[in-house]
Design a protein around this motif. Structure first.
Motif, short mmCIF file in Angstrom:
data_model
loop_
_atom_site.label_atom_id
_atom_site.label_comp_id
_atom_site.label_asym_id
_atom_site.label_seq_id
_atom_site.Cartn_x
_atom_site.Cartn_y
_atom_site.Cartn_z
N THR A 134 37.57 31.22 21.76
CA THR A 134 37.08 30.16 22.66
C THR A 134 37.87 28.88 22.46
OG1 THR A 134 34.85 31.13 22.64
CG2 THR A 134 35.05 28.84 23.33
N SER A 135 38.11 28.52 21.20
CA SER A 135 38.86 27.29 20.93
C SER A 135 40.32 27.42 21.36
CB SER A 135 38.78 26.95 19.44
OG SER A 135 39.52 27.86 18.65
N SER A 158 42.52 25.16 23.99
CA SER A 158 43.78 24.49 23.67
C SER A 158 44.89 24.88 24.63
CB SER A 158 44.20 24.83 22.23
OG SER A 158 43.33 24.25 21.30
N LEU A 159 45.00 26.17 24.94
CA LEU A 159 46.05 26.63 25.85
C LEU A 159 45.82 26.10 27.26
CD1 LEU A 159 46.44 30.31 24.59
CD2 LEU A 159 48.04 28.41 24.25
N ARG A 160 44.60 26.12 27.71
CA ARG A 160 44.30 25.60 29.05
C ARG A 160 44.52 24.09 29.10
NH1 ARG A 160 38.48 27.32 30.55
NH2 ARG A 160 39.07 26.35 32.55
N PRO A 163 36.89 25.09 11.69
CA PRO A 163 36.11 26.32 11.86
C PRO A 163 35.83 26.75 13.29
CG PRO A 163 34.64 24.52 11.34
CD PRO A 163 36.02 23.94 11.33
N TRP A 164 36.55 26.18 14.28
CA TRP A 164 36.57 26.73 15.65
C TRP A 164 35.28 26.58 16.45
CZ3 TRP A 164 38.46 30.65 11.95
CH2 TRP A 164 39.83 30.51 11.71
N SER A 165 34.34 25.83 15.98
CA SER A 165 33.12 25.65 16.75
C SER A 165 32.48 24.33 16.33
CB SER A 165 32.15 26.80 16.50
OG SER A 165 30.96 26.64 17.23
#
Length: 784
Positions: free
Chosen positions: A685-686, A690-692, A639-641
């Motif tokens: 935000t998630s 992940s990309l960074r 759920p991204w948080s």
């Protein structure tokens, strides 16, 4: 207003008078069609309402032995026609509101005429007074519905519903049906309702003042009904309550609601809006007519069978809702049953074994309960239909005509893509009848594809990558909409631009394109299998057949060509026997990465730590040979948080440092209750994290004697709760390397520099990647 046939002036018979009212209604509706935005759906609804009202009026006069409505009744009939016409205007603004106010004003003015006409002609009767009162009540209900729809304050409908609630209460409490003495205050209160609602609908008063006036009118109406109830209580010595009738009526209402909801519930989560339930299912119309004419035993058997079919329709709709929400596609009645077991495993992994077992048991109980309930409901409603055969058949004819007008003729809908004239059962049967043979045909084609894989191991296999480490890194829920959608691109584009700069400073070049994943919203392992095998794996049954075959996968081909192979899969919390099929020699699951910190919602290990652990366990391992590895990054999984911050790599340790950042973790099911804006913000935000994490880890890798080639891609879109309807299934993919020859091998692919392919980039099917990759880095294989 009806009158006795004897001793009064001669007037036309009831049927002729009702026909004249129908002509008046048709004329008014024709005028409304030409001067207001009322479309076919609204006009049809008004016409059906008028037909039902006319049938009830004729029935009432026949039961009362009345042969004519009399002159006063004609006035009331005209008011009724105007009130019915106003049904077509409920909720409209502009010309629609003007027309509704005009009709209501004329109807209210005529309310002062039918009484004097009845007294002057000597035709005052109790049935006539009842007709007048019901006309007034209906007009108030229409006006209150309009005010509620235009203001959004649905409590206003209580003004129109109180009268019908009082009548319904009288069905189970007979003492409420007693005669009431004339009361001047009751007439004043009744007149006040109409005046207040018309003034409010007209918009004469400021919004606050208008709602205050409506509230005062409602309070007065409640007081008036309260006085009537008190009078009837005092006038009756006994106050019986028919519990059996009340329970029967409640049970019948529950049966109607159950059948109606199953028939009209959309199977697409995008269409789940209250207005989407306002539909006319043709199956209900035809089913009611059929059950009304069948004899007793046959009726019960047929009704039970129809109830079971109805339950099957409901279960398939529920499955479609779930699959469209999670995977962006409909439920496959042949192949997707295996995913039910995966769902239980998922719950067990996130909430514990007990919760998983309880969920499975509850699901079975709910399914069986729905079958039993709908079968019983259909039997009960069939029995009621047979008792009222003539009314049901007449209603079926009327509603069938309305279905034809609003559906095939007008194509009316209240919610885009959801026709008011519903035929979900027919559509579902047709779809499944086509889907099942199609799926079986796809299985046969899959068997042939798996049996004829022409990739062969030779000296040329992956020769362009000899001596290099190759990593395929999947970013969870990284879809193309993150790069392109107006709501998400402003957040992700700068992240990718900064990553491009950082990678360039570290000596890396990038080429990017687009792949079309076989799934959307979930099913990451299916995307992984598709990329590695060159077979489209869109469901668990295909996955099972693939992993039982001898199909060559990229990891296995790298292994056979001399690479060591490994996989980092933090989301794996149980045995994974399929690893051997894919060719992974070493598997690092969540318990194998040395992580002692907390999970972040679903993600057991933060991406930055997982990549650091991969470096420690594999890339930096002394004495190893060239490596092919798959790394799955799970921090952007729903759920991204919460999302941890990027930390100093030297401080990661065993992960205990993450403890302060994991507070407020959400359960997975929260994505179904939170608003889309909140979910999208958390998702972005998630995904940024992940990309960074991935690009920062790569840019910080020191130069060694062995080049590093990374294939960075998304596995699927995040699902309709974030990406919205029509997002598709495209994902970005990039090849990153310091070796210009590795990048040059992609020149024939049409890929572009940088991590963000252009909006017009042509996607490949993800299943094409294996063979294109082999062709680019191996050259033609023997026999190809």
């Amino acid at each position: 207003m009806s009158r006795p046939s004897r001793g009064a002036p001669t007037t036309a018979p009831v049927t002729a008078q009702v026909a004249a009212g129908a002509v008046l209604l048709a004329a008014v509706l024709a005028v409304l069609a030409a001067t207001t935005p009322a479309g076919a759906l609204r006009l049809t609804g008004a016409a059906v309402t008028g037909a039902v009202a006319a049938a009830l009026l004729v029935r009432a006069t026949r039961r009362g032995g009345e042969r004519t409505l009399g002159p006063a009744g004609l006035v009331t009939l005209g008011r009724g026609a105007l009130a019915v016409a106003a049904v077509a205007l409920v909720g409209l603004d502009g010309p629609g509101t003007v027309a509704l106010v005009a009709l209501a004003a004329v109807a209210l003015a005529l309310d002062g005429a039918d009484g004097p006409v009845a007294r002057r002609t000597g035709t005052v009767t109790a049935p006539g007074a009842r007709f007048d009162m019901e006309t007034d009540a209906f007009l108030l209900m229409v006006l209150s519905a309009h005010v509620a729809a235009t203001t959004g304050h649905w409590w206003v409908t209580a003004l129109g519903l109180l009268r019908y609630a009082f009548v319904a209460a009288g069905r189970v409490a007979p003492w409420l049906r007693g005669p009431l003495p004339p009361r001047y205050s009751a007439k004043v209160v009744a007149a006040l309702q109409g005046v207040v609602l018309v003034v409010t609908a007209a918009g004469v008063l400021p919004a606050g003042a208008a709602l205050a006036a409506v509230a005062v009118a409602l309070a007065a109406l409640v007081w008036s009904f309260g006085v009537s109830v008190a009078q009837l209580w005092r006038a009756s010595e006994r106050h019986p309550f028919d519990r059996r009738r009340a329970c029967g009526a409640l049970l019948t209402a529950v049966c109607l609601v159950l059948v109606a909801v199953v028939l009209v519930l959309p199977s697409d989560p995008v269409a789940l809006a209250p207005a989407a339930l306002l539909r006319l299912p043709v199956e209900a119309v035809l089913g009611a007519a059929l059950l009304a004419v069948l004899p007793g035993r046959a009726r019960a058997v047929v009704a039970a069978g129809l109830g079971v079919l109805l339950a099957a329709l409901g279960l398939l709709k529920a499955a479609d809702l779930g699959f469209r929400t999670v995977q962006g596609r409909r439920f496959d009645a042949v192949s997707d049953w295996a995913l039910l077991g995966n769902a239980v495993e998922f719950v067990r992994g996130t909430a514990g074994a007990g919760a998983g077992t309880a969920t499975a048991v509850l699901a079975v109980v709910a399914a069986v309960g729905l079958v039993v309930a709908t079968a019983a409901a259909a039997v009960r409603l069939g029995t009621i239909a047979s008792r009222h055969r003539r009314a049901v058949l007449g209603g079926a004819v009327l509603l069938g005509a309305a279905w034809l007008v609003t559906g095939p003729v007008a194509g009316a809908s209240l919610v885009a893509g959801v026709p008011v004239a519903a035929a979900d059962g027919v559509a579902e049967t047709t779809y499944r009848a086509q889907q099942i043979p199609r799926t079986l045909g796809e299985r046969r084609a899959l068997a042939a594809q798996l049996a004829h894989d022409d990739v062969e191991v030779s000296d040329r296999l992956l020769s362009a990558l000899r001596g290099k480490d190759v990593v395929v890194a999947f970013v969870e829920s990284y879809g193309r909409t993150a790069q392109l959608a107006p709501e998400t691109a402003p957040r992700i584009t700068p992240v990718l631009a900064r990553a491009d700069d950082r990678l360039a400073r570290a000596g890396f070049g990038v080429r990017s394109g687009v792949l079309t994943a076989p799934v959307s919203g979930g099913g990451s392992w299916l995307a992984h299998a598709t990329l590695f095998s060159g077979v489209t794996v869109a469901d668990q049954a295909t996955h099972d057949r693939l992993t039982a075959s001898g199909r060559a996968t990229l990891p296995r081909l790298f292994r056979d060509a001399g690479w060591e192979t490994a996989v980092v899969t933090p989301g794996t919390t149980r045995e994974w026997p399929e690893a051997a099929f894919f060719g992974h020699q070493r598997v690092y699951a969540s318990d194998d990465l040395g992580y002692a910190g907390p999970p972040f919602s679903w993600s057991p290990v933060p991406d930055q730590f997982a990549l650091a652990a991969f470096s420690r366990l594999e890339l930096d391992r002394p004495g190893r040979g060239p490596l092919f590895a798959m790394v799955t990054l799970t921090s952007s999984h729903a759920p991204w948080s919460p999302v941890p911050p990027l930390l100093d790599p030297a401080e990661l340790g065993d992960g205990s440092v993450y403890a302060p950042y994991a507070r407020g973790g959400r359960p997975y099911e929260s994505i179904f209750s939170l608003g889309r804006a909140t979910l999208r913000e958390d998702y972005l935000t998630s995904l940024e994290y992940s990309l960074r994490s991935a690009t920062g880890w790569l840019a910080d890798r020191p130069r060694t004697g062995r080049d590093l080639v990374v294939v960075l891609l998304g596995d699927h879109e995040p699902g309709a709760t974030v990406s919205g309807p029509g997002a598709g299934a495209d994902v970005p993919v990039s090849v990153i390397s310091r070796d210009p020859a590795v990048l040059a091998a992609t020149d024939g692919w049409g890929w572009t520099p940088g991590l963000r392919p252009p909006p017009g980039a042509t996607p490949w099917r993800m299943a094409e990647f294996r063979d294109r990759f082999l062709a680019a880095y191996s050259g033609p294989q023997p026999g190809r």
